[in-house]
Design a protein around this motif. Structure first.
Motif, PDB file in Angstrom:
ATOM      1  N   VAL A  46       0.842  -1.200   0.000  1.00  0.00           N
ATOM      2  CA  VAL A  46       0.000   0.000   0.000  1.00  0.00           C
ATOM      3  C   VAL A  46       0.876   1.248   0.000  1.00  0.00           C
ATOM      4  N   ALA A  47       0.709   2.084  -1.029  1.00  0.00           N
ATOM      5  CA  ALA A  47       1.436   3.352  -1.081  1.00  0.00           C
ATOM      6  C   ALA A  47       0.697   4.431  -0.315  1.00  0.00           C
ATOM      7  N   SER A  48      -0.634   4.419  -0.414  1.00  0.00           N
ATOM      8  CA  SER A  48      -1.429   5.431   0.276  1.00  0.00           C
ATOM      9  C   SER A  48      -2.840   4.925   0.484  1.00  0.00           C
ATOM     10  N   THR A  49      -3.430   5.311   1.590  1.00  0.00           N
ATOM     11  CA  THR A  49      -4.830   5.007   1.820  1.00  0.00           C
ATOM     12  C   THR A  49      -5.621   6.279   1.577  1.00  0.00           C
ATOM     13  N   VAL A  50      -6.559   6.204   0.635  1.00  0.00           N
ATOM     14  CA  VAL A  50      -7.286   7.376   0.146  1.00  0.00           C
ATOM     15  C   VAL A  50      -8.554   7.565   0.973  1.00  0.00           C
ATOM     16  N   ILE A  51      -8.639   8.701   1.651  1.00  0.00           N
ATOM     17  CA  ILE A  51      -9.756   8.989   2.546  1.00  0.00           C
ATOM     18  C   ILE A  51     -10.600  10.111   1.958  1.00  0.00           C
ATOM     19  N   GLY A  52     -11.901   9.932   1.941  1.00  0.00           N
ATOM     20  CA  GLY A  52     -12.802  10.971   1.479  1.00  0.00           C
ATOM     21  C   GLY A  52     -13.234  11.873   2.620  1.00  0.00           C
ATOM     22  N   ALA A  53     -13.644  13.091   2.276  1.00  0.00           N
ATOM     23  CA  ALA A  53     -14.138  14.022   3.291  1.00  0.00           C
ATOM     24  C   ALA A  53     -15.012  15.065   2.615  1.00  0.00           C
ATOM     25  N   SER A  54     -16.165  15.328   3.207  1.00  0.00           N
ATOM     26  CA  SER A  54     -17.044  16.366   2.684  1.00  0.00           C
ATOM     27  C   SER A  54     -17.008  17.615   3.549  1.00  0.00           C
ATOM     28  N   THR A  55     -16.308  17.530   4.696  1.00  0.00           N
ATOM     29  CA  THR A  55     -16.121  18.689   5.566  1.00  0.00           C
ATOM     30  C   THR A  55     -14.696  18.671   6.104  1.00  0.00           C
ATOM     31  N   THR A  56     -14.233  19.834   6.539  1.00  0.00           N
ATOM     32  CA  THR A  56     -12.901  19.907   7.136  1.00  0.00           C
ATOM     33  C   THR A  56     -12.840  19.061   8.399  1.00  0.00           C
ATOM     34  N   GLU A  57     -13.932  19.021   9.146  1.00  0.00           N
ATOM     35  CA  GLU A  57     -13.961  18.235  10.392  1.00  0.00           C
ATOM     36  C   GLU A  57     -13.743  16.746  10.110  1.00  0.00           C
ATOM     37  N   GLN A  58     -14.387  16.244   9.070  1.00  0.00           N
ATOM     38  CA  GLN A  58     -14.203  14.840   8.703  1.00  0.00           C
ATOM     39  C   GLN A  58     -12.745  14.557   8.342  1.00  0.00           C
ATOM     40  N   LEU A  59     -12.153  15.450   7.573  1.00  0.00           N
ATOM     41  CA  LEU A  59     -10.755  15.272   7.190  1.00  0.00           C
ATOM     42  C   LEU A  59      -9.848  15.272   8.416  1.00  0.00           C
ATOM     43  N   LEU A  60     -10.074  16.231   9.318  1.00  0.00           N
ATOM     44  CA  LEU A  60      -9.227  16.320  10.512  1.00  0.00           C
ATOM     45  C   LEU A  60      -9.365  15.086  11.392  1.00  0.00           C
ATOM     46  N   ASP A  61     -10.549  14.487  11.425  1.00  0.00           N
ATOM     47  CA  ASP A  61     -10.728  13.245  12.168  1.00  0.00           C
ATOM     48  C   ASP A  61      -9.780  12.164  11.638  1.00  0.00           C
ATOM     49  N   SER A  62      -9.678  12.060  10.319  1.00  0.00           N
ATOM     50  CA  SER A  62      -8.797  11.051   9.723  1.00  0.00           C
ATOM     51  C   SER A  62      -7.328  11.401   9.916  1.00  0.00           C
ATOM     52  N   ILE A  63      -7.006  12.679   9.808  1.00  0.00           N
ATOM     53  CA  ILE A  63      -5.618  13.104  10.024  1.00  0.00           C
ATOM     54  C   ILE A  63      -5.199  12.810  11.462  1.00  0.00           C
ATOM     55  N   ASN A  64      -6.050  13.136  12.414  1.00  0.00           N
ATOM     56  CA  ASN A  64      -5.740  12.870  13.822  1.00  0.00           C
ATOM     57  C   ASN A  64      -5.624  11.378  14.089  1.00  0.00           C
ATOM     58  N   ALA A  65      -6.492  10.597  13.449  1.00  0.00           N
ATOM     59  CA  ALA A  65      -6.426   9.141  13.618  1.00  0.00           C
ATOM     60  C   ALA A  65      -5.119   8.593  13.061  1.00  0.00           C
ATOM     61  N   ASN A  66      -4.690   9.132  11.931  1.00  0.00           N
ATOM     62  CA  ASN A  66      -3.440   8.668  11.322  1.00  0.00           C
ATOM     63  C   ASN A  66      -2.231   9.024  12.178  1.00  0.00           C
ATOM     64  N   ASP A  67      -2.317  10.107  12.908  1.00  0.00           N
ATOM     65  CA  ASP A  67      -1.195  10.547  13.745  1.00  0.00           C
ATOM     66  C   ASP A  67      -1.000   9.664  14.976  1.00  0.00           C
ATOM     67  N   LYS A  68      -2.011   8.863  15.301  1.00  0.00           N
ATOM     68  CA  LYS A  68      -1.922   7.995  16.475  1.00  0.00           C
ATOM     69  C   LYS A  68      -1.378   6.617  16.096  1.00  0.00           C
ATOM     70  N   GLU A  69      -1.104   5.829  17.094  1.00  0.00           N
ATOM     71  CA  GLU A  69      -0.668   4.450  16.888  1.00  0.00           C
ATOM     72  C   GLU A  69      -1.618   3.514  17.618  1.00  0.00           C
ATOM     73  N   ILE A  70      -1.601   2.260  17.240  1.00  0.00           N
ATOM     74  CA  ILE A  70      -2.382   1.243  17.931  1.00  0.00           C
ATOM     75  C   ILE A  70      -1.418   0.175  18.420  1.00  0.00           C
ATOM     76  N   ASP A  71      -1.579  -0.239  19.656  1.00  0.00           N
ATOM     77  CA  ASP A  71      -0.591  -1.165  20.203  1.00  0.00           C
ATOM     78  C   ASP A  71      -0.694  -2.531  19.516  1.00  0.00           C
ATOM     79  N   PRO A  72       0.438  -3.241  19.390  1.00  0.00           N
ATOM     80  CA  PRO A  72       0.481  -4.496  18.641  1.00  0.00           C
ATOM     81  C   PRO A  72      -0.495  -5.550  19.132  1.00  0.00           C
ATOM     82  N   TYR A  73      -0.693  -5.643  20.439  1.00  0.00           N
ATOM     83  CA  TYR A  73      -1.605  -6.658  20.974  1.00  0.00           C
ATOM     84  C   TYR A  73      -3.041  -6.403  20.500  1.00  0.00           C
ATOM     85  N   THR A  74      -3.470  -5.138  20.597  1.00  0.00           N
ATOM     86  CA  THR A  74      -4.822  -4.801  20.142  1.00  0.00           C
ATOM     87  C   THR A  74      -4.961  -5.049  18.651  1.00  0.00           C
TER      88      THR A  74
END
Length: 301
Positions: free
Chosen positions: A254-282
Motif C-alpha cells: 500500500v502506497a497510500s490510503t485514500v480517505i474521502g471528506a465532505s467537511t474539514t472536520e471529517q478530514l481532521l478526524d482522519s488526520i488525527n487518527a493517522n497521527d496515532k498508533e495502535i498497540d500491537p496486541y490490540t
C-alpha cells in the motif's frame, strides 16, 4: 507525514491522501478542505472526470491554484458522457482518452497529470489501444505515470502484464480483504496499491455502531456477521478509526490510503487518527476477528 513510493516511479505520495469525490461543490468549502490537507502534510489528491460531471475536477483545480508544485495530482478516465444522453458510457479507446485528458487538464488548471488512471475496465476492452494512449501521453509529458482503478483481478492482471502501470486502486479495508489474494501479483508487476473505502462507509469510525442500523451488509459480509464483527472490533478499541487506517498501511504494497471528506472536520478526524498508533496486541486481536474473503467473479483461477 510519511511518504511512500508509487511502484518504482520516483513519485512519493503521503501515506494518507485525499479522495476528492466527496468535496462540496462550493469552491471555497472545497478549498478549505484541501488547504487543511496540505497543511497536515497530505500531498496526494485523487479525483476523476466522472465525479459530478467534471465539476469535481474544477473544484480541485481552483483549490490547488498556485500550489501545483506542492502536490501529486491524480485523475481518471474511461467513463464518457454523451450530450443528450443520461449517464455515461464506458469508452477506453485511445481516441477518447487523448481528447478527455485535454478536458481534465483544463478543469484542473494544469498542464500535466502526475497519475492518470483507467477508471474501470472489462475483458472486452482493446487493452493494447488503451495502454498505447497512456504511453503516448507519458512520452509527451502530459502525464507522468498511469495506473488502473478496478476490483476485477482479471482486468488488473491483463493491464499490468502489458503495461508499465505503477498503481492499482482497489477497495480495501478490515471489512473487505478480498484484494489480499492478489497482493503478490500486483507487487510482482512493480505496482503499488492505492486503497479506497478504508473506513467502510463509516462502519470503521466512532459512528460505526450507529451506521450498522442503516446497512444491509457490506462486501461479502451479510448483516448479522457484519454486526457481530463491527461490534467486536469496537469492544477491543476505542479508536477504531486509527485501527482502520493502520490496518491498511501495515501492508507493504500500500502506497497510500485514500480517505474521502465532505467537511474539514471529517478530514481532521482522519488526520488525527493517522497521527496515532495502535498497540500491537490490540492490532493482533482485531486482526484475528477479520474474515478473509475472496472475489466470486472476475477471478484468475
Amino acid at each position: 507525514m510519511k511518504k511512500r513510493e508509487l511502484g518504482k516511479s520516483g513519485i512519493y505520495v503521503s501515506e494518507l491522501s485525499l479522495g476528492c469525490m466527496s468535496l462540496p461543490h462550493d469552491e471555497q468549502e472545497g478549498k478549505n478542505i484541501i488547504d487543511a490537507a496540505i497543511h497536515a502534510g497530505i500531498n496526494f489528491f485523487d479525483t476523476a472526470d466522472l465525479y459530478s460531471n467534471g465539476r469535481n475536477e474544477s473544484v480541485v483545480g481552483t483549490a490547488l491554484k498556485g500550489r501545483r508544485d506542492e502536490i501529486i495530482l491524480s485523475t481518471k478516465v474511461g467513463n464518457r458522457r454523451i450530450p443528450g444522453e443520461e449517464g455515461w458510457r464506458w469508452d477506453p479507446s485511445k481516441s477518447y482518452i487523448m481528447e478527455a485528458v485535454k478536458d481534465s487538464l483544463l478543469r484542473l488548471g494544469t498542464d500535466y497529470i502526475d497519475l492518470y488512471q483507467l477508471h474501470g475496465g472489462t475483458m472486452e476492452d482493446e487493452v493494447d489501444e488503451t495502454i498505447d494512449a497512456f504511453e503516448t501521453l507519458k512520452k509527451e509529458g502530459i502525464i507522468r505515470q498511469y495506473g488502473i482503478s478496478s476490483i476485477r483481478p482479471t482486468v488488473i492482471q491483463r493491464f499490468l502484464s502489458d503495461s508499465s502501470a505503477v498503481a492499482v486502486m482497489m477497495q480495501y479495508s478490515m471489512l473487505d480483504r478480498r484484494p489480499e489474494e492478489y497482493f503478490s501479483l500486483i507487487a510482482n508487476y512493480g505496482a503499488s496499491l492505492l486503497t479506497r473505502g478504508t473506513l467502510a462507509k463509516g462502519l470503521l469510525t466512532t459512528e460505526g455502531l450507529q451506521r450498522l442500523n442503516e446497512t444491509k451488509g457490506f462486501g461479502a459480509y451479510e448483516l448479522e456477521a457484519l454486526k457481530e464483527t463491527v461490534t467486536a472490533i469496537h469492544s477491543l478499541t476505542d479508536d477504531i478509526h486509527t485501527a482502520a487506517i493502520k490496518f491498511n498501511l501495515a501492508q507493504p504494497i500500500v502506497a497510500s490510503t485514500v480517505i474521502g471528506a465532505s467537511t474539514t472536520e471529517q478530514l481532521l478526524d482522519s488526520i488525527n487518527a493517522n497521527d496515532k498508533e495502535i498497540d500491537p496486541y490490540t492490532y493482533k486481536s482485531i486482526e484475528s476477528l477479520l474474515k478473509v474473503h475472496q472475489y466470486d467473479q472476475h477471478r484468475l483461477n
